[in-house]
Motif scaffolding. Structure first.
Motif, PDB file in Angstrom:
ATOM      1  N   LEU A 244      -3.074  51.313 -15.394  1.00  0.00           N
ATOM      2  CA  LEU A 244      -3.459  50.365 -14.350  1.00  0.00           C
ATOM      3  C   LEU A 244      -4.939  49.998 -14.448  1.00  0.00           C
ATOM      4  O   LEU A 244      -5.389  49.043 -13.832  1.00  0.00           O
ATOM      5  CB  LEU A 244      -3.162  50.940 -12.962  1.00  0.00           C
ATOM      6  N   LYS A 245      -5.694  50.793 -15.236  1.00  0.00           N
ATOM      7  CA  LYS A 245      -7.109  50.485 -15.463  1.00  0.00           C
ATOM      8  C   LYS A 245      -7.305  49.596 -16.685  1.00  0.00           C
ATOM      9  O   LYS A 245      -8.429  49.204 -16.991  1.00  0.00           O
ATOM     10  CB  LYS A 245      -7.894  51.776 -15.678  1.00  0.00           C
ATOM     11  N   SER A 246      -6.228  49.300 -17.390  1.00  0.00           N
ATOM     12  CA  SER A 246      -6.334  48.546 -18.634  1.00  0.00           C
ATOM     13  C   SER A 246      -6.976  47.186 -18.403  1.00  0.00           C
ATOM     14  O   SER A 246      -6.850  46.581 -17.338  1.00  0.00           O
ATOM     15  CB  SER A 246      -4.943  48.362 -19.253  1.00  0.00           C
ATOM     16  N   SER A 247      -7.636  46.720 -19.444  1.00  0.00           N
ATOM     17  CA  SER A 247      -8.255  45.394 -19.366  1.00  0.00           C
ATOM     18  C   SER A 247      -7.227  44.282 -19.547  1.00  0.00           C
ATOM     19  O   SER A 247      -7.504  43.123 -19.256  1.00  0.00           O
ATOM     20  CB  SER A 247      -9.346  45.256 -20.428  1.00  0.00           C
ATOM     21  N   GLY A 248      -6.048  44.645 -20.040  1.00  0.00           N
ATOM     22  CA  GLY A 248      -5.009  43.646 -20.250  1.00  0.00           C
ATOM     23  C   GLY A 248      -4.166  43.444 -18.998  1.00  0.00           C
ATOM     24  O   GLY A 248      -3.560  44.387 -18.495  1.00  0.00           O
ATOM     25  N   ILE A 279      -3.058  54.973  -5.606  1.00  0.00           N
ATOM     26  CA  ILE A 279      -3.404  54.200  -4.410  1.00  0.00           C
ATOM     27  C   ILE A 279      -4.697  53.428  -4.634  1.00  0.00           C
ATOM     28  O   ILE A 279      -4.780  52.220  -4.373  1.00  0.00           O
ATOM     29  CB  ILE A 279      -3.533  55.129  -3.179  1.00  0.00           C
ATOM     30  N   GLU A 280      -5.720  54.110  -5.126  1.00  0.00           N
ATOM     31  CA  GLU A 280      -7.013  53.457  -5.339  1.00  0.00           C
ATOM     32  C   GLU A 280      -6.907  52.322  -6.346  1.00  0.00           C
ATOM     33  O   GLU A 280      -7.493  51.239  -6.163  1.00  0.00           O
ATOM     34  CB  GLU A 280      -8.056  54.478  -5.806  1.00  0.00           C
ATOM     35  N   LEU A 281      -6.133  52.544  -7.413  1.00  0.00           N
ATOM     36  CA  LEU A 281      -5.982  51.509  -8.430  1.00  0.00           C
ATOM     37  C   LEU A 281      -5.175  50.322  -7.898  1.00  0.00           C
ATOM     38  O   LEU A 281      -5.408  49.172  -8.277  1.00  0.00           O
ATOM     39  CB  LEU A 281      -5.310  52.092  -9.673  1.00  0.00           C
ATOM     40  N   SER A 282      -4.241  50.605  -7.018  1.00  0.00           N
ATOM     41  CA  SER A 282      -3.469  49.522  -6.399  1.00  0.00           C
ATOM     42  C   SER A 282      -4.359  48.687  -5.490  1.00  0.00           C
ATOM     43  O   SER A 282      -4.210  47.466  -5.403  1.00  0.00           O
ATOM     44  CB  SER A 282      -2.299  50.088  -5.599  1.00  0.00           C
ATOM     45  N   MET A 283      -5.298  49.348  -4.810  1.00  0.00           N
ATOM     46  CA  MET A 283      -6.244  48.615  -3.961  1.00  0.00           C
ATOM     47  C   MET A 283      -7.058  47.608  -4.780  1.00  0.00           C
ATOM     48  O   MET A 283      -7.289  46.478  -4.360  1.00  0.00           O
ATOM     49  CB  MET A 283      -7.201  49.594  -3.262  1.00  0.00           C
ATOM     50  N   CYS A 284      -7.476  48.060  -5.952  1.00  0.00           N
ATOM     51  CA  CYS A 284      -8.243  47.164  -6.835  1.00  0.00           C
ATOM     52  C   CYS A 284      -7.406  45.958  -7.232  1.00  0.00           C
ATOM     53  O   CYS A 284      -7.920  44.833  -7.314  1.00  0.00           O
ATOM     54  CB  CYS A 284      -8.697  47.910  -8.086  1.00  0.00           C
ATOM     55  N   ALA A 285      -6.109  46.186  -7.459  1.00  0.00           N
ATOM     56  CA  ALA A 285      -5.241  45.095  -7.913  1.00  0.00           C
ATOM     57  C   ALA A 285      -4.938  44.099  -6.798  1.00  0.00           C
ATOM     58  O   ALA A 285      -4.581  42.952  -7.067  1.00  0.00           O
ATOM     59  CB  ALA A 285      -3.933  45.673  -8.456  1.00  0.00           C
ATOM     60  N   LEU A 286      -5.083  44.518  -5.536  1.00  0.00           N
ATOM     61  CA  LEU A 286      -4.790  43.610  -4.425  1.00  0.00           C
ATOM     62  C   LEU A 286      -5.702  42.390  -4.431  1.00  0.00           C
ATOM     63  O   LEU A 286      -5.335  41.323  -3.938  1.00  0.00           O
ATOM     64  CB  LEU A 286      -4.935  44.334  -3.086  1.00  0.00           C
ATOM     65  N   ALA A 287      -6.897  42.567  -4.971  1.00  0.00           N
ATOM     66  CA  ALA A 287      -7.871  41.477  -4.963  1.00  0.00           C
ATOM     67  C   ALA A 287      -7.764  40.593  -6.198  1.00  0.00           C
ATOM     68  O   ALA A 287      -8.553  39.651  -6.345  1.00  0.00           O
ATOM     69  CB  ALA A 287      -9.284  42.044  -4.842  1.00  0.00           C
ATOM     70  N   GLN A 295       2.757  42.955  -7.470  1.00  0.00           N
ATOM     71  CA  GLN A 295       3.245  44.254  -7.949  1.00  0.00           C
ATOM     72  C   GLN A 295       2.577  45.398  -7.184  1.00  0.00           C
ATOM     73  O   GLN A 295       3.214  46.380  -6.804  1.00  0.00           O
ATOM     74  CB  GLN A 295       2.941  44.389  -9.456  1.00  0.00           C
ATOM     75  N   ALA A 296       1.262  45.258  -6.960  1.00  0.00           N
ATOM     76  CA  ALA A 296       0.530  46.311  -6.275  1.00  0.00           C
ATOM     77  C   ALA A 296       1.039  46.498  -4.853  1.00  0.00           C
ATOM     78  O   ALA A 296       1.203  47.625  -4.371  1.00  0.00           O
ATOM     79  CB  ALA A 296      -0.965  45.984  -6.263  1.00  0.00           C
ATOM     80  N   VAL A 297       1.290  45.392  -4.158  1.00  0.00           N
ATOM     81  CA  VAL A 297       1.801  45.487  -2.788  1.00  0.00           C
ATOM     82  C   VAL A 297       3.179  46.127  -2.777  1.00  0.00           C
ATOM     83  O   VAL A 297       3.500  46.945  -1.896  1.00  0.00           O
ATOM     84  CB  VAL A 297       1.853  44.087  -2.138  1.00  0.00           C
TER      85      VAL A 297
END
Length: 868
Positions: A244-248, A279-287, A295-297
């Protein structure tokens, strides 16, 4: 769960027939397979809407054993046997054991396997489809086929075995449990081997390899529930979270969807993912972009079904704010999932609903307000009063249904509940569009009850109630509901007016201001003249003058003046009679010293309400030096501009200082330089200000002829030239602005002519009146020349066609004098003929006679026409 049964079926109707049927098949065929039990358990949990967890399953299995013993004690051996068999069937499920135990078992099995997958045995493949069988069944010939394939073979009319071609008389299908178990073991062995290679591929730096592996992993986890547990046992879950941290972007999106597939319905796997930081990585994806935030939601939604994980969600930085923002997403699925997450979060702690409301999502707060306990409702109401809402938000909250519970709290609650409700109602009623809705919802009566109660109540409570009343009172501008609710269906306002006026005298400044504002709003519309009359009959004028005189609070005095201005707008005689010099002087001082233009406008509006012909009141205003204050205001308006109400009121009050019946007062006001200030108003004032300024100029002009110094003919010796004296071209004597108030010398005539071209009938009418002062019998001919030279004839002719009787008649009076002169008959007669003829047919009696007289000047009609 649903582990009670009757006649091989669960008693609860929450389980579908399909699930119940699958249980019966499992019992009949003695399916001893973890895969079958896993799928069965997953479907049961999904059907009744609960999370799978070893602890819950363990509890239910223990309950089944108790039910079995109960059935044995009751000697119901058949039921006891069925319960035992159901418990045995479900005990094969992996969720019947803790995740750690399953991982250890997986590792033991994994060590015994080779490094490469093996091909399926020939017996594993269906002779018809040539594919590995999912549900192998044996027919009467002894051969085994895929259930669906052989059923279709027979359904197509075949009666022979597809392999031996032997005719089959019995079409019964027998489940081949041994072969099925062998196939499952083969699949499980190969999948375990594949997992190791998948883990290595996921650590690759090649994006295509990672995406292909994620796709394969997703499909395998979707195929078998047990595979999800093996993914965790293989240590792939942390790798997926790390992706989930990937640049792609595509890798992140596929990692999200795979994680959602794996953790769906399993509390332990969700907890494991949270431990890895999902959870933290999903928060980043929300934006991020909507495809990824979707997907994150969805992942957060899966986590939010468990209370313990909801608490972790609320601790994540920006969680509620980001989710609240997504509730307004244009993609419906994203908005719906975000709302579902927030609603799940709000269930674990009511304070979360408040945080969501502060972030702009009010659904949970409204739900708690409608359905929560009394203490919860108070918390929600208090939150509504403190949230910085916009009018759009306030209107939306009312549409969402916050009014009924708030009104109920206000009517039936204790003091704390009433205070909380009033705080919310006070804020919501700030939105003008809400106010009539509030009145229809019945807010007015409990508010008045609080104000009028004789019991000792909190001052704050009354203050809030008075503010709500003041806000709702403005609803009278659009509807009579407020008046009806306030005074009853018979609209008898006197009792309530008396009580409100009495209450004003008994309360502190905060409540006084709000009650004064309420009465002002109620009396403002023209439709409430009867209400204003009732206030005057109730002694409101005397009471308010006294309140202004004795009160030192600036706010109270300001709103007292505004209410006085409102209720005396159509009857200023009582005000003039009751206003004492001390109050008048105080009001003039306020006019001079107040920095608030609205307050100054209210004071001047109050003075303007009094009759212009009340000379005694005018003398009192003059003694209080109001004239100096008026001229200062007009000078300020000329220099920097003022609010239109203040300018209009100032020019309106000035009218009483320029009436032609008081020459001495006219001299005083002109000597102070009022005429140039009035001419400035004509250049930039509002239509009403212009109208009043023109009337003042006209009143002054009425006295010009009396003030003009006549020039006498001087007899002199032939050798001495007579002294040259400048005389007014209209009045024929020595005129000045200061001594004779002459509009000609003030260069006002061109400005008045310009006003004749305006569209506003009020301005045009006053301008015509001022022009007529230049056409009095003593000097009409000179006045006509000046008007004609100033370009005033054509605008006057044009006024014959407007729909204003007074303006038409005044224009005709002016034209009659203009057309007495032949030169103007020749210049303008043709353009005036048609409108004049039209007026002889359609005008008023006076207009017809005037028009006929002018047509006679133009030789269109004979002077003695019997028709006219």
């Amino acid at each position: 769960m649903i582990l009670e049964m009757q006649d091989l079926k669960f008693k609860t109707n929450l389980v579908s027939d399909e699930v119940a049927g699958k249980i019966e098949i499992g019992l009949q065929e003695n399916k001893e397979s973890s895969s079958y039990s896993n799928e069965l358990l997953f479907q049961i949990a999904k059907a009744i809407g609960i999370e799978l967890s070893p602890s819950l399953l363990k509890t239910e299995l223990e309950q089944l054993k108790k039910d079995q013993k109960t059935a044995e004690l009751q000697r119901n051996m058949a039921e006891a046997l069925q319960i035992e068999r159901v418990a045995a069937l479900l005990s094969w499920a992996d969720d019947a054991r803790p995740l750690e135990e399953r991982e250890k078992q997986y590792q033991v099995r994994r060590v015994s396997l080779g490094a490469h997958p093996i091909l399926p045995l020939k017996s594993f493949c269906c002779p018809i489809t040539q594919e590995v069988m999912e549900d192998p069944v044996e027919i009467a010939s002894g051969h085994t086929y895929e259930r669906a394939a052989i059923q279709k073979w027979f359904a197509d009319g075949h009666t022979t075995c597809p392999v031996s071609f032997i005719t089959v008389s019995n079409f019964e299908l027998r489940h081949n449990k041994v072969l099925k178990r062998s196939i499952d073991e083969w699949r499980e062995r190969n999948f375990m081997i594949q997992l190791t290679s998948m883990r290595n591929k996921l650590a690759s730096e090649d994006e295509m390899t990672i995406l292909a592996t994620l796709e394969e992993l997703h499909g395998m986890c979707e195929l078998r529930l047990i595979h999800r547990h093996w993914v965790a046992a293989e240590g792939i879950l942390p790798i997926l979270v790390k992706l989930l941290k990937s640049s792609g972007r595509n890798i992140r999106k596929k990692a999200f969807s795979t994680l959602i597939m794996i953790i769906n319905g399993n509390l332990e796997l969700k907890e494991r993912a949270c431990e890895e930081g999902v959870i933290e990585l999903s928060m980043c994806a929300l934006a991020r972009d909507v495809s990824e935030s979707r997907q994150a939601v969805n992942l957060l939604l899966q986590l939010s079904f468990e209370q313990s994980l909801c608490r972790q969600l609320t601790k994540a930085h920006g969680c509620i704010f980001l989710l609240a923002a997504l509730t307004k997403c244009e993609v419906p699925k994203v908005a719906e999932d975000a709302k579902a997450v927030l609603e799940n979060i709000s269930k674990i702690n009511e304070e979360n609903a408040v945080l969501m409301a502060e972030a702009g999502y009010f659904g949970p707060l409204v739900q708690h307000l409608n359905e929560g306990a009394k203490t919860t409702q108070m918390i929600m109401a208090n939150a509504l009063s403190q949230i910085k809402a916009t009018d759009v938000t306030r209107r939306m909250l009312v549409e969402m249904g916050v009014l009924p519970p708030l009104v109920k709290m206000l009517s039936e609650g204790n003091l704390e509940q009433k205070l909380a409700s009033l705080g919310a109602l006070k804020d919501l009623s700030l939105c003008f569009e809400n106010r009539d809705i509030f009145v229809k919802a019945g807010v007015m009566q409990p508010v008045l009850k609080l104000l009028f109660t004789k019991k000792s109540v909190l001052t704050t409570l009354r203050e809030q109630a008075a503010t709500v009343l003041a806000n709702l009172a403005s609803a009278t501008s659009s509807s009579s509901n407020c008046l009806t609710d306030l005074f009853g269906t018979e609209l008898e306002p006197k009792p309530t007016i008396y009580r409100l006026l009495s209450l004003i005298n008994l309360c502190g400044p905060v409540i006084q201001i709000q009650l004064l504002k309420a009465l002002h709003e109620l009396s403002y519309p023209h439709s409430t003249n009867h209400l204003k009359a009732s206030m005057r009959e109730a002694g409101a004028v005397e009471m308010l003058l006294s309140l202004y005189d004795v009160n030192t609070d600036a706010g109270v005095r300001f709103h007292t003046i505004k209410l006085l201005h409102s209720i005396t707008r159509d009857d200023g005689e009582s005000l003039a009679k009751q206003m004492q010099y001390e109050v008048t002087q105080s009001l003039v001082n306020l006019l001079v010293n107040s920095p608030i233009e609205e307050e100054k406008a209210a004071v001047l509006g109050l003075f303007h309400n009094t009759p212009l012909d009340d000379s005694d009141f005018t003398d009192m205003l003059d003694k209080a030096e109001l004239l100096s204050a008026l001229l200062t205001i007009l000078q300020m308006a000329a220099d920097s501009g003022l609010m239109k109400e203040l300018l209009e009121s100032a020019v309106g009050v000035l009218l009483r200082f320029t009436v032609s019946s008081n020459l001495q007062l006219q001299k005083k006001v002109v000597s102070c330089g009022v005429i140039p200030l009035l001419l400035d108003v004509l250049k930039w004032g509002t239509p009403l200000a212009k109208c009043r300024a023109i009337i003042s100029l006209g009143q002054l002009s009425e006295s010009t002829w009396k003030q003009t110094c006549r020039v006498k003919k001087v007899t002199s010796f032939w050798c001495i030239s007579p002294q040259v004296v400048d005389v007014c071209r209209v009045h024929g004597g020595v005129c000045t602005v200061e001594k004779s108030f002459c509009l000609v010398e003030a260069q006002a005539v061109p400005l008045l002519i310009e006003e004749l071209k305006e569209q506003d009938p009020v301005v045009v009418g006053s301008a015509l009146g001022a022009v007529t002062t230049l056409l009095y019998d003593e000097f009409w001919d000179k006045g006509v020349d000046l008007i004609a030279e100033s370009g005033g004839v054509t605008p006057v002719i044009n006024l014959l066609t407007i729909h204003d009787t007074n303006a038409q008649e005044c224009a005709l009076w002016i034209l009659e004098r203009i057309f007495r002169k032949e030169r103007y008959r020749l210049m303008y007669g043709n353009s005036a003929q048609l409108p004049l003829i039209s007026l002889t047919q359609d005008g008023t009696n006076k207009a017809r006679h005037q028009a006929a007289k002018i047509l006679a000047h133009l030789n269109i009609l004979q002077q003695q026409s019997s028709y006219f």
